[in-house]
Design an enzyme around this catalytic site. Structure first.
Site, PDB file in Angstrom:
ATOM      1  N   GLY A   1       0.812  -1.217   0.000  1.00 40.61           N
ATOM      2  CA  GLY A   1       0.000   0.000   0.000  1.00 40.61           C
ATOM      3  C   GLY A   1       0.839   1.257   0.000  1.00 40.61           C
TER       4      GLY A   1
ATOM      5  N   ALA B   1      13.262  10.473  -8.416  1.00 42.85           N
ATOM      6  CA  ALA B   1      14.124  10.947  -9.496  1.00 42.85           C
ATOM      7  C   ALA B   1      14.652  12.354  -9.235  1.00 42.85           C
ATOM      8  CB  ALA B   1      13.345  10.927 -10.816  1.00 42.85           C
TER       9      ALA B   1
ATOM     10  N   HIS C   1      -6.699  33.848  -8.596  1.00 42.58           N
ATOM     11  CA  HIS C   1      -8.056  33.375  -8.327  1.00 42.58           C
ATOM     12  C   HIS C   1      -8.767  33.147  -9.645  1.00 42.58           C
ATOM     13  CE1 HIS C   1     -11.836  32.993  -6.142  1.00 42.58           C
ATOM     14  NE2 HIS C   1     -12.388  33.764  -7.070  1.00 42.58           N
TER      15      HIS C   1
END
Lengths: 466, 408
Positions: free
Chosen positions: A180, A314, A437
């Site tokens: 998991g 990476a 926004h």
């Protein structure tokens, strides 16, 4: 190829750490030779981050098309095969790009499997051809490979690693994902959207070890809602034909499946490359210990990326590669990042950088955490409203210590928080920055306002009202 | 109570002879009051008191040889509250020790804006560009006080620390020495260092001898004699060219860090000039020589030479050199055509210059009488390779043979 002339620098491994180190070293005037046995770009470009992101992107589109009724389940299955073909083209382009960059920077590239013969000699085998390269300096960038638990036999057909999933021509009808962590959950999310029934088997009590638990728990419940069966505290006992036997507190259970995906972690590739002939000894976990100039105990041999302790990411390898190259070119400076970000490309995404609240408190820092829900953000709401941001800061100075985000596209935002931490930003710096926004990036300004006790788009707490 | 320990009065000097006391037991003295005359193998100097107080002990007699660090004098504090016997770390030796270059000095500089926070986080709080600046200047961010919000270390903080914590530089002189680049001893440079140390020991002295045409310098001397009352000599002009060549070849204008062996590249040229004096050879330092016009440099050389002859050099005059020039031109009767000058540690190169002589030279295929000077450049091959030494020689040669170049 002139094999008598000693090379100033040999980089072993052409993954993201190795090729970046080679390019940077060449730019700084170090005559550099890169040795790669397979494809340039390493696991990341060829069989890891890049193709898996392509798969995930295609999965999102498939899901979208299915929800709109544009395709049916058969067509969804066909899209899985088409996705593979597209990925191949993308990877090919990127690989050529890396080769071109190495050439353009004057890096000599040698194809073959490199093993150390002694501390200053590498033997490179390419089929029948054997070359010996003498070198002054070496960077070990051999990366990591999927960790396969003992007793499991990866055959690429029924028992698969993440890499094998990307090579499948057909989607499996059912799959058991063992592990998991972020690799397992990313694949689980992608396959599930292509129509695969998924069971995730996780041996510990939580998913995404190391990630802020509030994020992991939230993701866990989202996965359940989306029909992914996540079984915690469950261990894989046995793999049989078309089924696995798992064990949890209620006893043993057989799960029928068409594929078993092994994603329990990665291990460093430090054996089989002749390090013992150069006097470089891996530590107990198989990693190479390095100092802040990436030197191993053998001073002219450096190591970067997944072979060193730390997250197998990476971008960390690339940063280490640049630092190692600079150090070889006698430039001052060290590899000492303030924070290394991480993104989990599940649905929704998780992105995190810096300290968790418990880590900060554990170090004796007087820290607190504020939270802002994406449901209170216009753009967040248009994208479904699921998710939130957490900001960890020091109380007295307001120093930003960590940011932990869950929501659509938050992987693209985490660089902002990383920059804030690297710059030593305090809460007022974020509060004084205008975020556009309506975008999810406004979450940073909102979190800062919350930390200052002046939230605009959240109801003030009782304490704040007083 | 304050114990004044004999400071290091010059680079590499470990002991000094007490010549005379200038105070008595019971004398009330101020900080800066000269207390004693001491004589080293390089210089005779008056030592100022680093603190105020009443002299309570003078445990040495003229003629005694003291080692650096031994207690020269004991003061009782003049502070009325100091009647209490504070066991005296209140005036730590380091801070009252004007010539100390010990790292402990920096600890007094240290308190970072939130040291415990930086320590808890395991990193200094500074932007990446600031961290790079610190690396370039060889500044350890752990000792930098952050003046930004939340104790953030700003670029100015790094510059301020660089100016006050120069290794191997006396604290009171260091303010002018901000621009130093540390070159860690790694990579190919590190390999050369180890190989050369193995083959030659330390320093790995290598000497190149070359001749320089002096006609143009002598022409310039004659021209300047007309319109300058204090005359400017050949040595001043060639020294100026050396300074200019050093700014073009910074690796020769450098010192070795005795702790790390790293090479410290200095932006300012602190030119050490070997001068004969009645007590022997002394090497006073002309600070920031790169900022001096020819006449200023000439005057400065004349001034230190005069003070050297009169035995009036201060310890500060002898410290912090980054390159040494040496000339026996004034003493020579014979035509000395080469020398093997010894490097003035911790510097890494030294230039010896002969007197100017007539010599047959070939110009455009024609043999004629020319004016030449011999030079011998010794360099520490652990740090400087042959190509770098040659580049310096090339630059110096063309600067000297054409004094119009780089005219200042």
């Amino acid at each position: 190829m002139n094999t008598d002339r000693p090379r100033e620098l040999v980089v072993l491994g052409g993954g993201p750490g190795g090729y970046v180190a080679a390019i940077r070293a060449a730019q700084l005037g170090v005559a550099t030779t890169l040795v790669e046995e397979a494809n340039l770009g390493g696991v990341c470009l060829n069989e890891g981050c890049v193709p898996s992101k392509a798969l995930i992107h295609d999965a999102d589109e498939v899901q979208h098309d299915l929800e709109l009724g544009l395709i049916d389940d058969d067509q969804r299955a066909m899209r899985f095969a088409a996705s593979k073909a597209n990925r191949g083209a993308t990877i090919g382009r990127l690989r050529q790009g890396v080769a071109g960059l190495l050439r353009a920077n004057g890096v000599e590239t040698v194809t073959g499997r490199g093993t150390l013969a002694d501390a200053h000699t590498m033997r490179v085998v390419d089929g029948e051809n054997v070359t010996r390269l003498r070198f002054d300096e070496l960077i070990v960038a051999t990366g990591s490979e999927a960790l396969v638990p003992p007793g499991m036999d990866v055959d690429g057909k029924f028992v698969l690693t993440a890499r094998d999933i990307l090579e499948l021509d057909e989607r499996p009808g059912r799959a058991v994902v063992v592990g998991g962590g972020y690799i397992g959950l990313e694949l689980a999310c992608a396959l599930q959207r292509f129509g695969t029934e998924i069971v995730v088997v996780e041996a510990t009590e939580r998913i995404l070890a190391g990630i802020e638990p509030l994020l992991a728990e939230h993701l866990g419940s989202r996965l359940e809602q989306d029909g992914i069966d996540v079984r915690l505290n469950t261990t894989l006992v046995e793999v049989s034909e078309r089924s696995v036997l798992v064990h949890d507190q209620n006893g043993d259970t057989v799960i029928d499946t068409d594929a078993v995906v092994v994603a329990v972690g990665r291990r460093p590739r430090t054996s089989g490359i002749g390090l013992e002939h150069a006097g470089v000894v891996p530590n107990a976990t198989g990693h190479l210990d390095v100092d802040d100039q990436l030197r191993t105990a053998v001073g002219h041999i450096r190591a970067i990326g997944d072979v060193t302790n730390g997250p197998a990411l990476a971008h960390r390898a690339m940063a280490q590669g640049r630092a190692a190259a600079a150090s070889i070119a006698n430039r001052p400076g060290t590899y000492r990042p303030a924070a290394v970000p991480a993104v989990v490309f599940t649905t929704p995404e998780i992105a995190t950088v810096g300290l968790r609240l418990d880590e900060a408190l554990g170090r004796g820092v007087d820290a607190r955490q504020v939270r802002f829900p994406l449901a209170a953000n216009a753009r967040g709401l248009t994208l479904g409203g699921d998710g939130f941001g957490l900001l960890v800061h020091e109380v007295r100075t307001g120093l930003v210590l960590g940011a932990h985000l869950l929501g659509p596209g938050v992987g693209e935002l985490i660089g902002t928080a990383t920059l804030a931490i690297e710059m030593g930003a305090v809460i007022e710096d974020l509060a004084g920055t205008i975020f556009p926004h309506p975008t999810i990036s406004e979450v940073f300004g909102e979190l800062a306002d919350e930390a200052l006790g002046l939230p605009t788009h959240a109801v003030p707490s009782k304490k704040q009202r007083e | 109570m304050f114990e004044f320990q004999l400071p290091d009065v010059g680079e590499g000097i470990h002991e000094a002879e007490l010549v005379e006391w200038m105070v008595h037991i019971g004398s009330a003295i101020e900080e800066g009051t000269p207390i004693a005359v001491v004589n080293t193998d390089k210089v005779t100097v008056e030592l100022p008191s680093p603190a105020s107080g009443v002299v309570s002990s003078l445990p040495w007699n003229p003629g005694d040889i003291l080692r650096v660090g031994e207690v020269l004098m004991v003061l009782d504090g003049d502070d009325s509250s100091s009647g209490s016997d504070q066991p005296d770390s209140a005036s730590p030796v380091a801070s009252a020790h004007p010539l100390s270059t010990k790292k402990t000095d920096q600890a007094t500089v240290a308190p970072s804006g939130s040291p415990s926070l930086a320590a808890a986080l395991g990193r200094p709080i500074a932007a990446p560009s600031t961290r790079k600046l610190a690396a370039d200047l060889g500044v350890d961010l752990e000792v930098v006080r952050g003046s930004g919000p939340g104790g953030r270390i700003l670029r100015g903080d790094v510059h301020a620390t660089a100016a006050t914590s120069m290794p191997s530089m006396p604290v009171e002189q260091a303010a002018a020495d901000g621009d130093v680049v540390r070159e860690p001893l790694i990579g190919v440079r590190g390999t050369m260092f180890r190989h050369m140390t193995e083959s030659s020991g330390a320093p790995a002295t290598t000497t190149s001898t070359f001749t320089v045409r002096m006609e143009r310098v002598e022409e310039l001397v004659s021209e300047l004699r007309v319109d300058h009352s204090p005359s400017v000599g050949v040595f001043a002009i060639t020294s100026l060219r050396v300074v200019q060549a050093l700014t073009q070849n910074p690796r020769l204008n450098a010192t070795a860090d005795p702790d790390s062996n790293d090479l410290l590249l200095h932006r300012p040229v602190h030119l050490a000039v070997a001068v004969a004096s009645p007590s022997g050879l002394v090497v006073p330092v002309l600070r920031d020589a790169q900022n001096l016009q020819l006449a200023e440099l000439s005057n400065a050389i004349g001034e230190v030479a005069k003070r050297a002859r009169e035995g009036r050099l201060a310890t500060a005059d002898l410290r912090g050199g980054t390159f040494t020039v040496s000339s026996t031109g004034g003493l020579e009767k014979a035509w000395v055509t080469s020398a093997q000058p010894l490097i003035n540690l911790p510097q890494v190169a030294i230039l010896w210059m002969s007197r100017t002589r007539d010599e047959a030279v070939v110009d455009d295929g024609v043999v004629r009488s020319g004016r030449v000077m011999s030079c011998s450049l010794s360099f520490d091959h652990r740090y400087i390779d042959g190509a770098e030494a040659t580049a310096f020689i090339n630059d110096l040669t063309s600067l000297v043979s054409d004094p119009q170049q780089g005219q200042s």
